[in-house]
Scaffold this active site. Sequence first.
Site, PDB file in Angstrom:
ATOM      1  N   LYS A 157       0.879  -1.169   0.000  1.00  0.00           N
ATOM      2  CA  LYS A 157       0.000   0.000   0.000  1.00  0.00           C
ATOM      3  C   LYS A 157       0.917   1.220   0.000  1.00  0.00           C
ATOM      4  O   LYS A 157       1.236   1.789   1.042  1.00  0.00           O
ATOM      5  CB  LYS A 157      -0.900  -0.046   1.240  1.00  0.00           C
TER       6      LYS A 157
HETATM    7  N1  PPE Z   1      -7.847  -1.472  -2.720  1.00  0.00           N
HETATM    8  C1  PPE Z   1      -7.233  -0.264  -2.666  1.00  0.00           C
HETATM    9  C2  PPE Z   1      -6.518   0.227  -3.861  1.00  0.00           C
HETATM   10  C3  PPE Z   1      -7.307   0.487  -1.491  1.00  0.00           C
HETATM   11  O1  PPE Z   1      -6.709   1.668  -1.443  1.00  0.00           O
HETATM   12  C4  PPE Z   1      -8.014  -0.018  -0.376  1.00  0.00           C
HETATM   13  C5  PPE Z   1      -8.097   0.768   0.893  1.00  0.00           C
HETATM   14  C6  PPE Z   1      -8.619  -1.285  -0.476  1.00  0.00           C
HETATM   15  C7  PPE Z   1      -8.504  -1.981  -1.657  1.00  0.00           C
HETATM   16  C8  PPE Z   1      -9.336  -1.937   0.681  1.00  0.00           C
HETATM   17  O2  PPE Z   1      -8.427  -2.360   1.664  1.00  0.00           O
HETATM   18  P1  PPE Z   1      -8.812  -2.443   3.220  1.00  0.00           P
HETATM   19  O3  PPE Z   1      -8.972  -1.035   3.707  1.00  0.00           O
HETATM   20  O4  PPE Z   1      -7.688  -3.145   3.830  1.00  0.00           O
HETATM   21  O5  PPE Z   1     -10.091  -3.200   3.298  1.00  0.00           O
HETATM   22  N2  PPE Z   1      -8.113   2.169   0.746  1.00  0.00           N
HETATM   23  C9  PPE Z   1      -7.790   3.000   1.871  1.00  0.00           C
HETATM   24  C10 PPE Z   1      -7.471   4.420   1.455  1.00  0.00           C
HETATM   25  C11 PPE Z   1      -8.552   5.208   0.821  1.00  0.00           C
HETATM   26  C12 PPE Z   1      -8.153   6.645   0.588  1.00  0.00           C
HETATM   27  O6  PPE Z   1      -8.855   7.335  -0.200  1.00  0.00           O
HETATM   28  O7  PPE Z   1      -7.186   7.133   1.186  1.00  0.00           O
HETATM   29  C13 PPE Z   1      -8.833   2.924   2.965  1.00  0.00           C
HETATM   30  O8  PPE Z   1      -9.966   2.507   2.740  1.00  0.00           O
HETATM   31  O9  PPE Z   1      -8.490   3.264   4.084  1.00  0.00           O
END
Ligand code: PPE
Length: 307
Positions: A157
């Site tokens: 990430k």
């Molecule tokens: N894919 C991506 C690309 C992504 O950024 C997130 C989280 C997810 C999937 C879901 O992952 P999880 O949070 O572990 O279920 N995105 C984070 C950031 C968003 C932002 O705009 O900043 C979040 O949801 O915290």
Amino acid sequence: MEKADKIWMNGSLVPWDEARIHVLSHVVHYGSAVFEGIRCYRPSSGSAIFRLKEHVARLFDSAKVYRMPVPYSRAQLSEAILETVRANNLESCYIRPLIYRGYAELGVNPTPCPVEVSIAVWKWGSYLGKEALEQGVDVQVSSWTRPASNSLPSEAKAAGNYLGAQLVKMEAVANGFTEGITLDHQGFVAEGSGENLFMVRNGKLTTPPLYSSILAGITRDSVLTLAQDLGIPVEQRSVQRGELYLAEELFFTGTAAEISPIRTVDRMPVGSGKRGPVTQKLQQAFFAILEGKQPDTHGWLTPLKPR
Ligand code: PPE
């Protein structure tokens, strides 16, 4: 954004407005940071952080991919996250730990620059709009491809990944949609700009596999677990674009987005065009744990105050 009180920077809590870095920090020029998004909820038993251990583990994994020596242990950073939430007196909040390359030298090679850590928390309500959780959102299939893992590792990430995500999101918004869905380099469905994607088709809950260049979402994992608990058949497999238009239900998952139904794709209604029964069931099971209405049988919640 709504300001909170204190931000943790390299070991100490500083006032919100003083959490600054130098403009020549490596991260500003080359996107050299990794981060997490975590939520703290307020069940009746007292505020608790959702899946802290898994988020901290993914943060360290992201740092490893980018060869960043983290100057703290997992236990120390977990404690720092708890300390930061407590110091801000917020019952529920979004938590953003960030590990970044600081100020020393410029040039692509980040290794001369120090690895620094900050943790901020703030109130973050609904990510995809006020009504999203009930009404669902309108999305398009993006014209942008999700980079393959050997271009930008989706396992990490990393801040730089979100330049691609910004292209997806801005294109979607410019076209009148709330979000875009990307396809991977092979043309299979990947995810949203900041969310994982689920589909219900023929009664089965289906989600793209990790090898479709997606982030290994922690909400995704939680939903897969809850589906198993509820006896909903699940599968992780490559999803074709055309299936999106034929799905009975579609929804996004993410820390910020939580579980958000999708009501149209490319202006075509998904199923009935309303939140579907499987989506609703999973939302209920998810929020019941977060609100303390169901026991936390999977040990997902870390209380702010040790019980
Ligand atoms: N894919 C991506 C690309 C992504 O950024 C997130 C989280 C997810 C999937 C879901 O992952 P999880 O949070 O572990 O279920 N995105 C984070 C950031 C968003 C932002 O705009 O900043 C979040 O949801 O915290």
